[in-house]
Design an enzyme around this catalytic site. Structure first.
Site, mmCIF file in Angstrom:
data_model
loop_
_atom_site.group_PDB
_atom_site.id
_atom_site.type_symbol
_atom_site.label_atom_id
_atom_site.label_comp_id
_atom_site.label_asym_id
_atom_site.label_seq_id
_atom_site.Cartn_x
_atom_site.Cartn_y
_atom_site.Cartn_z
ATOM 1 N N LYS A 66 0.817 -1.216 0.000
ATOM 2 C CA LYS A 66 0.000 0.000 0.000
ATOM 3 C C LYS A 66 0.854 1.271 0.000
ATOM 4 O O LYS A 66 0.438 2.291 -0.560
ATOM 5 C CB LYS A 66 -0.970 -0.005 1.191
ATOM 6 C CG LYS A 66 -2.054 -1.071 1.072
ATOM 7 C CD LYS A 66 -3.049 -0.986 2.221
ATOM 8 C CE LYS A 66 -4.105 -2.077 2.116
ATOM 9 N NZ LYS A 66 -5.133 -1.972 3.179
ATOM 10 N N ASN A 87 -4.929 1.803 -1.611
ATOM 11 C CA ASN A 87 -5.383 0.430 -1.844
ATOM 12 C C ASN A 87 -6.194 0.294 -3.128
ATOM 13 O O ASN A 87 -6.658 -0.792 -3.453
ATOM 14 C CB ASN A 87 -6.191 -0.095 -0.647
ATOM 15 C CG ASN A 87 -7.618 0.432 -0.615
ATOM 16 O OD1 ASN A 87 -7.931 1.460 -1.213
ATOM 17 N ND2 ASN A 87 -8.491 -0.271 0.091
ATOM 18 N N ASP A 155 2.513 4.693 22.929
ATOM 19 C CA ASP A 155 1.676 5.883 23.094
ATOM 20 C C ASP A 155 1.977 6.963 22.052
ATOM 21 O O ASP A 155 1.068 7.635 21.556
ATOM 22 C CB ASP A 155 1.861 6.474 24.496
ATOM 23 C CG ASP A 155 1.336 5.565 25.595
ATOM 24 O OD1 ASP A 155 0.508 4.676 25.278
ATOM 25 O OD2 ASP A 155 1.743 5.741 26.750
#
Length: 269
Positions: A66, A87, A155
């Site tokens: 992709k 895509n 995170d």
């Protein structure tokens, strides 16, 4: 001669895309050929150029190409720009190509049209922070949810995506219990039977737990969600069909009805 389309990937033999697109063609009463094309790592551009030079009219792209497809095309839709990945490739003529990303459209169509769950006003949690998550966030936001939170094992990756789209990021350990209406797993951990490190309480009062992976790779997450209180669960088969339908519409100007195709794929494939 049949209109020719394809999906590129590595591996690719498992892809259900040919069966899905043939069902769309039956709805349109069209004659198409849709094939799986295996490309070697590092050789996507060569394979794609050859396919289009031989008369290909459109292509879907799956892992791991992709990002390669994003750099292959000459123009990008806003969805593709947001995802940083392509895509769907649409020839523009003159050797030029447009890249789009239909993953978010497929996810929303599955939840709202197949599951009949509106997203407007809902509190949504997305687990993961990869390209798949980046691709679906802007389409989910267009449905006007009350809240969209991204949480990830790392995170900083969640924070980066949240900042890019103006949504919230929370560490996995800080996710509130019994708060979210919809929990979407955008990690690839299920493919190795790994659960995101999320507390069971997150699924209390959850209307839908959804895994963007389809088939057996989704079952570990979905089983945990069911045991933890999720009222409904779903894997990503409907998302796959929805994104394929949007690609088909981009190529041919015909909008397939995804509901009978979903029923067909559940029964026959």
């Amino acid at each position: 001669m049949s209109d020719r389309y394809a999906v590129f990937g590595n591996p690719i033999a498992h892809s259900k895309s040919p069966q899905i697109h043939q069902q769309f063609a039956l709805q349109e009463h069209a004659d198409i050929e849709y094939e799986r094309i295996y490309a070697e790592i590092g050789a996507f551009d060569e394979a794609a150029h050859r396919f289009f030079a031989e008369g290909g009219l459109g292509a879907n792209i799956t892992v791991p190409f992709k990002i390669d497809a994003y750099h292959f095309v000459d123009e990008h839709s806003e969805r593709a720009k947001a995802a940083g990945a392509v895509n769907t490739i649409i020839p523009l003529g003159g050797g030029k190509f447009l890249g789009d990303n239909s993953d978010g459209v497929g996810l929303v169509q599955d939840i709202t049209r197949i599951r009949n769950i509106p997203l407007e006003g809902k509190k949504i949690l997305i687990l993961g922070a990869g390209g798949a998550v980046r691709g679906v966030v802007p389409v989910l936001l267009a449905e006007n949810p009350a809240q969209l939170v991204i949480s990830n094992r790392t995170d900083s990756k969640a924070t980066d995506i949240a900042a890019a789209f103006g949504v919230e990021a929370l560490p996995l350990a800080q996710l509130p219990a019994a708060h979210f209406d919809i929990v979407i797993n955008g990690t690839s951990g299920g493919l190795s039977q790994q659960l995101p490190d999320v507390a069971a309480g997150v699924f209390q009062n959850c209307t839908l737990a959804y895994d963007m992976v389809y088939g057996s790779g989704a079952e570990t997450f979905l089983q945990f969600a069911r045991q933890s209180g999720a009222r409904q669960t779903a894997d990503g088969l409907g998302m796959l069909i929805g994104q394929a339908a949007f690609s088909y519409q981009l190529w041919r100007g015909f909008q397939p009805d995804i509901r009978p195709v979903f029923a067909y794929m559940k029964e026959h494939v």
